[in-house]
Enzyme design. Structure first.
Site, PDB file in Angstrom:
ATOM      1  N   TYR A 281      -2.870  -1.851  10.951  1.00  0.00           N
ATOM      2  CA  TYR A 281      -3.012  -2.209   9.764  1.00  0.00           C
ATOM      3  C   TYR A 281      -1.665  -2.104   8.737  1.00  0.00           C
ATOM      4  O   TYR A 281      -0.766  -3.061   7.725  1.00  0.00           O
ATOM      5  CB  TYR A 281      -4.268  -2.269   8.670  1.00  0.00           C
ATOM      6  CG  TYR A 281      -3.866  -2.107   7.157  1.00  0.00           C
ATOM      7  CD1 TYR A 281      -4.623  -3.569   6.721  1.00  0.00           C
ATOM      8  CD2 TYR A 281      -3.969  -0.824   6.514  1.00  0.00           C
ATOM      9  CE1 TYR A 281      -3.744  -3.340   5.458  1.00  0.00           C
ATOM     10  CE2 TYR A 281      -3.898  -0.829   4.999  1.00  0.00           C
ATOM     11  CZ  TYR A 281      -4.349  -1.816   4.418  1.00  0.00           C
ATOM     12  OH  TYR A 281      -4.399  -2.606   2.838  1.00  0.00           O
ATOM     13  N   HIS A 282      -1.512  -0.702   8.682  1.00  0.00           N
ATOM     14  CA  HIS A 282      -0.315  -1.047   7.765  1.00  0.00           C
ATOM     15  C   HIS A 282       1.189  -0.559   8.035  1.00  0.00           C
ATOM     16  O   HIS A 282       2.534  -1.404   7.517  1.00  0.00           O
ATOM     17  CB  HIS A 282      -0.245   1.170   7.476  1.00  0.00           C
ATOM     18  CG  HIS A 282      -0.988   1.818   6.572  1.00  0.00           C
ATOM     19  ND1 HIS A 282      -2.667   2.609   6.670  1.00  0.00           N
ATOM     20  CD2 HIS A 282      -1.442   2.047   5.622  1.00  0.00           C
ATOM     21  CE1 HIS A 282      -3.189   3.554   6.082  1.00  0.00           C
ATOM     22  NE2 HIS A 282      -2.633   2.867   4.873  1.00  0.00           N
TER      23      HIS A 282
ATOM     24  N   SER B 233      -0.805   3.144  10.618  1.00  0.00           N
ATOM     25  CA  SER B 233      -2.060   2.399  11.494  1.00  0.00           C
ATOM     26  C   SER B 233      -1.289   1.370  11.957  1.00  0.00           C
ATOM     27  O   SER B 233      -0.688   0.623  11.040  1.00  0.00           O
ATOM     28  CB  SER B 233      -2.933   2.482  11.065  1.00  0.00           C
ATOM     29  OG  SER B 233      -3.338   1.503   9.584  1.00  0.00           O
TER      30      SER B 233
ATOM     31  N   THR C 111       0.566  -1.327   0.209  1.00  0.00           N
ATOM     32  CA  THR C 111       0.130   0.294   0.351  1.00  0.00           C
ATOM     33  C   THR C 111       1.116   0.993  -0.124  1.00  0.00           C
ATOM     34  O   THR C 111       1.654   1.161   0.635  1.00  0.00           O
ATOM     35  CB  THR C 111      -1.003  -0.103   1.251  1.00  0.00           C
ATOM     36  OG1 THR C 111      -1.263   1.083   1.332  1.00  0.00           O
ATOM     37  CG2 THR C 111       0.012  -0.512   2.589  1.00  0.00           C
TER      38      THR C 111
ATOM     39  N   LYS D 110       1.640  -3.890   6.994  1.00  0.00           N
ATOM     40  CA  LYS D 110       2.051  -3.943   5.311  1.00  0.00           C
ATOM     41  C   LYS D 110       4.038  -3.981   5.237  1.00  0.00           C
ATOM     42  O   LYS D 110       4.717  -4.359   4.199  1.00  0.00           O
ATOM     43  CB  LYS D 110       1.561  -3.071   4.779  1.00  0.00           C
ATOM     44  CG  LYS D 110      -0.101  -3.340   4.223  1.00  0.00           C
ATOM     45  CD  LYS D 110      -0.267  -4.309   3.313  1.00  0.00           C
ATOM     46  CE  LYS D 110      -1.704  -4.788   2.775  1.00  0.00           C
ATOM     47  NZ  LYS D 110      -1.746  -5.612   1.631  1.00  0.00           N
TER      48      LYS D 110
HETATM   49  N1  USQ Z   1     -11.208   9.837   4.380  1.00  0.00           N
HETATM   50  C1  USQ Z   1     -11.794  10.718   5.212  1.00  0.00           C
HETATM   51  N2  USQ Z   1     -13.299  10.196   5.093  1.00  0.00           N
HETATM   52  C2  USQ Z   1     -13.738   9.506   5.376  1.00  0.00           C
HETATM   53  C3  USQ Z   1     -13.059   8.078   5.150  1.00  0.00           C
HETATM   54  C4  USQ Z   1     -11.460   8.742   5.201  1.00  0.00           C
HETATM   55  O1  USQ Z   1     -11.575  12.510   5.232  1.00  0.00           O
HETATM   56  O2  USQ Z   1     -15.729   9.295   5.465  1.00  0.00           O
HETATM   57  C5  USQ Z   1     -10.050  10.459   4.940  1.00  0.00           C
HETATM   58  C6  USQ Z   1      -9.390   9.908   6.143  1.00  0.00           C
HETATM   59  O3  USQ Z   1      -8.714  10.229   6.581  1.00  0.00           O
HETATM   60  C7  USQ Z   1      -7.145   9.696   4.901  1.00  0.00           C
HETATM   61  C8  USQ Z   1      -7.927   9.507   3.504  1.00  0.00           C
HETATM   62  O4  USQ Z   1      -9.049  10.037   3.431  1.00  0.00           O
HETATM   63  O5  USQ Z   1      -6.938  10.291   5.168  1.00  0.00           O
HETATM   64  C9  USQ Z   1      -7.781   7.560   2.937  1.00  0.00           C
HETATM   65  O6  USQ Z   1      -8.718   7.427   3.224  1.00  0.00           O
HETATM   66  P1  USQ Z   1      -9.482   5.955   3.455  1.00  0.00           P
HETATM   67  O7  USQ Z   1     -10.149   5.158   3.885  1.00  0.00           O
HETATM   68  O8  USQ Z   1      -9.937   5.572   2.049  1.00  0.00           O
HETATM   69  O9  USQ Z   1      -8.412   4.484   2.841  1.00  0.00           O
HETATM   70  P2  USQ Z   1      -6.976   4.393   3.898  1.00  0.00           P
HETATM   71  O10 USQ Z   1      -7.654   3.801   5.409  1.00  0.00           O
HETATM   72  O11 USQ Z   1      -5.497   4.921   3.851  1.00  0.00           O
HETATM   73  O12 USQ Z   1      -6.637   2.722   3.346  1.00  0.00           O
HETATM   74  C10 USQ Z   1      -7.392   2.086   2.113  1.00  0.00           C
HETATM   75  C11 USQ Z   1      -7.332   0.833   2.115  1.00  0.00           C
HETATM   76  C12 USQ Z   1      -6.497   0.465   2.362  1.00  0.00           C
HETATM   77  C13 USQ Z   1      -5.120   0.495   1.565  1.00  0.00           C
HETATM   78  C14 USQ Z   1      -5.337   2.281   1.043  1.00  0.00           C
HETATM   79  C15 USQ Z   1      -4.453   2.876  -0.125  1.00  0.00           C
HETATM   80  O13 USQ Z   1      -8.475   1.106   2.931  1.00  0.00           O
HETATM   81  O14 USQ Z   1      -6.342  -1.758   2.322  1.00  0.00           O
HETATM   82  O15 USQ Z   1      -3.673   0.099   1.528  1.00  0.00           O
HETATM   83  O16 USQ Z   1      -6.360   2.613   0.951  1.00  0.00           O
HETATM   84  S1  USQ Z   1      -3.411   4.107   0.943  1.00  0.00           S
HETATM   85  O17 USQ Z   1      -4.454   5.464   1.441  1.00  0.00           O
HETATM   86  O18 USQ Z   1      -2.749   4.588  -0.073  1.00  0.00           O
HETATM   87  O19 USQ Z   1      -2.433   3.643   2.025  1.00  0.00           O
END
Ligand code: USQ
Length: 525
Positions: free
Chosen positions: A274-275, A272, A228, A278
């Site tokens: 989770y991360h 997190s 990720t 990874k």
């Molecule tokens: N966010 C908001 N509002 C929401 C949900 C999320 O502002 O309702 C923000 C979060 O604070 C974060 C961003 O949007 O800054 C991304 O959150 P997300 O829940 O879409 O993604 P994340 O938790 O980072 O995890 C997701 C997948 C995970 C993958 C990752 C890629 O669930 O499996 O590893 O995206 S990355 O984000 O590039 O690490």
């Protein structure tokens, strides 16, 4: 016609090549070049292979290119090994299922395993997928009826039933293993101790077991492993996020001295438990490649969004799941679901955090190219799989704008951030390999895919399913362990706020030609 991206790869990259000869091919840390040199220097050594698919060739030097070999056929994705056997771990998930359909339709032999945990964990949250999905036996039957494909399946937990997985590997002999069988949620890993343990146990130890099984059973296969972008975090210095390793000309300066950083792993800064898991995976895969000459592409994937692939579009029964709850819904998918539900879009914190994103169909296109272009024995390589970078505030504006086309009056709210993350920072992502080395041409545009999502989610059956679970949308899982709703900081009409882009040039990094992205950037100013 342009040459295919993998035409010059040779038996070195081919999973059908069984390395033979009296050179220790699996010795730690040797490169192909080093081995070649050793052989040239010592006439008593030889470096040969046997081909599992063409035994009539006997022993020979591994020099036949994909273009020359009759087992590799030309397709628009590149040369593809005829009926290549691909095992998908986590075939029942958001990504695993569409990939299985796509590969099987293209003529790959596909086998999959899953323990159905995603279904269970979404149920644990009290939610369900908005888009209804069938049970696995029905899914396989539907794929057969609609696409004419035969996908093999076993219910196996890769962590606790490694013996079963090994048996299945012995039987199917995968030439490529796509590893999607991890719990994909940062918030889920932050619920409490048991959830953190479950995520790291399943993800990290599960993956380590798979590596041992590969080594023993199919060392010639390659692993396409889902990492990720979140492993890197967001360096506040604005240092570019390279593709896993520092480039050859990267230099560290300190105390008046200078060192080359080229080829070293870049620092990780996960956000997190989770991360963090990874990141541990990354090191385990890297070491397995070094110790045992396994081969792997570690994909640093951005946040996925969307509902569409060509195969799923053929029939409702083939669709993949769509989660929108606070644990398993990713941000763009959640925003569209919130818009349909009349909930103001939930921006966490300032909302000026920047993430890499990629549409579902583009992500699948990347996977095909990585599968058909395996690394060499011992090669560990990292690919940043993103097609654009966006700020969360701009995504909310984009979703609201498309919502209008559907007659929906969308509002936006800013909530206290449940996470510990910078919510305003620079971000320069380097993502050159997929388009450069693997010939990918990303096609999915943000608003176009958001439009498709609105179409699916406003369908009465799907909308009803969203409404039934409206209570799971607002976040309650805080990184400090508390389970409390977030305070609302602000609520506003789309288009009424000006978010200044101080680091505008840094958003220009990956796809300067993304007109929509440019549009968003301009709106943001
Ligand atoms: N966010 C908001 N509002 C929401 C949900 C999320 O502002 O309702 C923000 C979060 O604070 C974060 C961003 O949007 O800054 C991304 O959150 P997300 O829940 O879409 O993604 P994340 O938790 O980072 O995890 C997701 C997948 C995970 C993958 C990752 C890629 O669930 O499996 O590893 O995206 S990355 O984000 O590039 O690490």
């Amino acid at each position: 016609m342009n040459k295919r991206h993998n035409c010059d790869k040779t038996c070195w990259n081919c999973p059908a090549a069984i390395l033979k000869g009296n050179v220790d091919f699996r010795a730690c840390g040797q490169s192909k070049e080093e081995i070649k040199k050793k052989v040239e220097e010592n006439p008593n050594l030889n470096m040969v292979i046997e081909c599992a698919r063409r035994p009539e060739l006997g022993h020979f030097e591994p020099n036949i290119t994909f273009e020359q070999c009759p087992e590799w056929i030309e397709t628009k994705y590149g040369y593809m090994l005829k009926e290549m056997r691909v095992m998908i771990l986590g075939i029942d998930g958001y990504l695993g299922w569409p990939l299985a359909l796509k590969l099987s339709k293209l003529g790959f032999k596909v086998a999959g395993v899953d323990n159905y945990w995603r279904r269970d964990m979404v149920m644990e949250k009290g939610s369900h997928t908005a888009v209804p999905i069938q049970r696995m036996t029905q899914r396989l039957q539907s794929a057969k009826e609609i696409l004419g494909t035969n996908i093999e399946f076993r219910k196996i937990d890769i962590r606790t039933e490694l013996d079963k997985l090994r048996e299945f590997m012995e039987e199917f002999k995968p030439e490529s293993i796509v590893h999607y069988a991890e719990i994909p949620s940062a918030p889920y890993s932050m619920v409490d101790c048991n959830h953190a343990l479950k995520v790291q146990d399943n993800n990290t130890l599960g993956s380590l077991g798979v590596l041992f099984a590969m080594k023993d059973i199919v060392p010639e296969s390659s692993m396409v492993k889902l990492g990720t972008m979140g492993e890197y975090g967001a360096p506040l210095t604005g240092r570019p996020i390279f593709e896993g390793m520092f480039p050859a000309d990267a230099v560290l300066q300190w105390d008046g001295r200078e060192w080359s950083m080229g080829g070293e792993m870049t620092p990780r800064n996960p956000g997190s438990f989770y991360h963090v898991g990874k990141v541990q995976d990354t090191y385990n895969v890297y070491e397995a490649c070094r110790y045992w000459w396994l081969r792997s592409y570690d994909i640093m994937q951005g946040v996925i969004y969307g509902v569409h692939t060509k195969e799923m579009a053929e029939d409702k029964r083939l669709r993949t799941r769509f989660d929108f709850d606070e644990w398993f819904g990713t941000v763009i998918n959640r925003f569209v679901a919130q818009a349909v539900l009349g909930i103001p879009l939930t921006i966490y914190g300032k909302g000026e955090q920047i993430r890499g994103f990629i549409g579902l169909e583009d992500a699948m296109q990347c996977m095909i190219r990585l599968i058909i272009s395996p690394p060499e024995p011992g090669q560990y390589d990292v690919v940043n799989q993103v097609s654009a970078v966006y700020r969360i505030v701009d995504l909310a504006e984009a979703v609201a704008e498309v919502g209008k086309e559907f007659g929906i009056d969308v509002k936006i709210q800013r909530l206290e951030n449940p996470r510990v993350e910078p919510d305003k920072h620079p971000m320069e992502v380097v993502s050159k390999k997929l388009e450069g080395e693997f010939g990918l041409d990303p096609k999915i545009r943000l608003k176009e895919e958001v439009r498709r999502m609105f179409k699916v989610l406003t369908n009465p059956e799907v909308k009803k399913r969203l409404e039934e679970k409206k209570h799971v949308v607002l976040p309650k899982t805080r990184w400090n362990g508390d389970k409390l709703e977030m305070d609302k900081l602000d609520e506003y009409e789309p288009g009424t706020k000006k978010f200044k882009l101080e680091l505008k040039q840094q958003l220009d990094t990956i796809h300067g030609n993304d007109k929509e992205l440019k549009g968003i950037k301009e709106n943001g100013n």
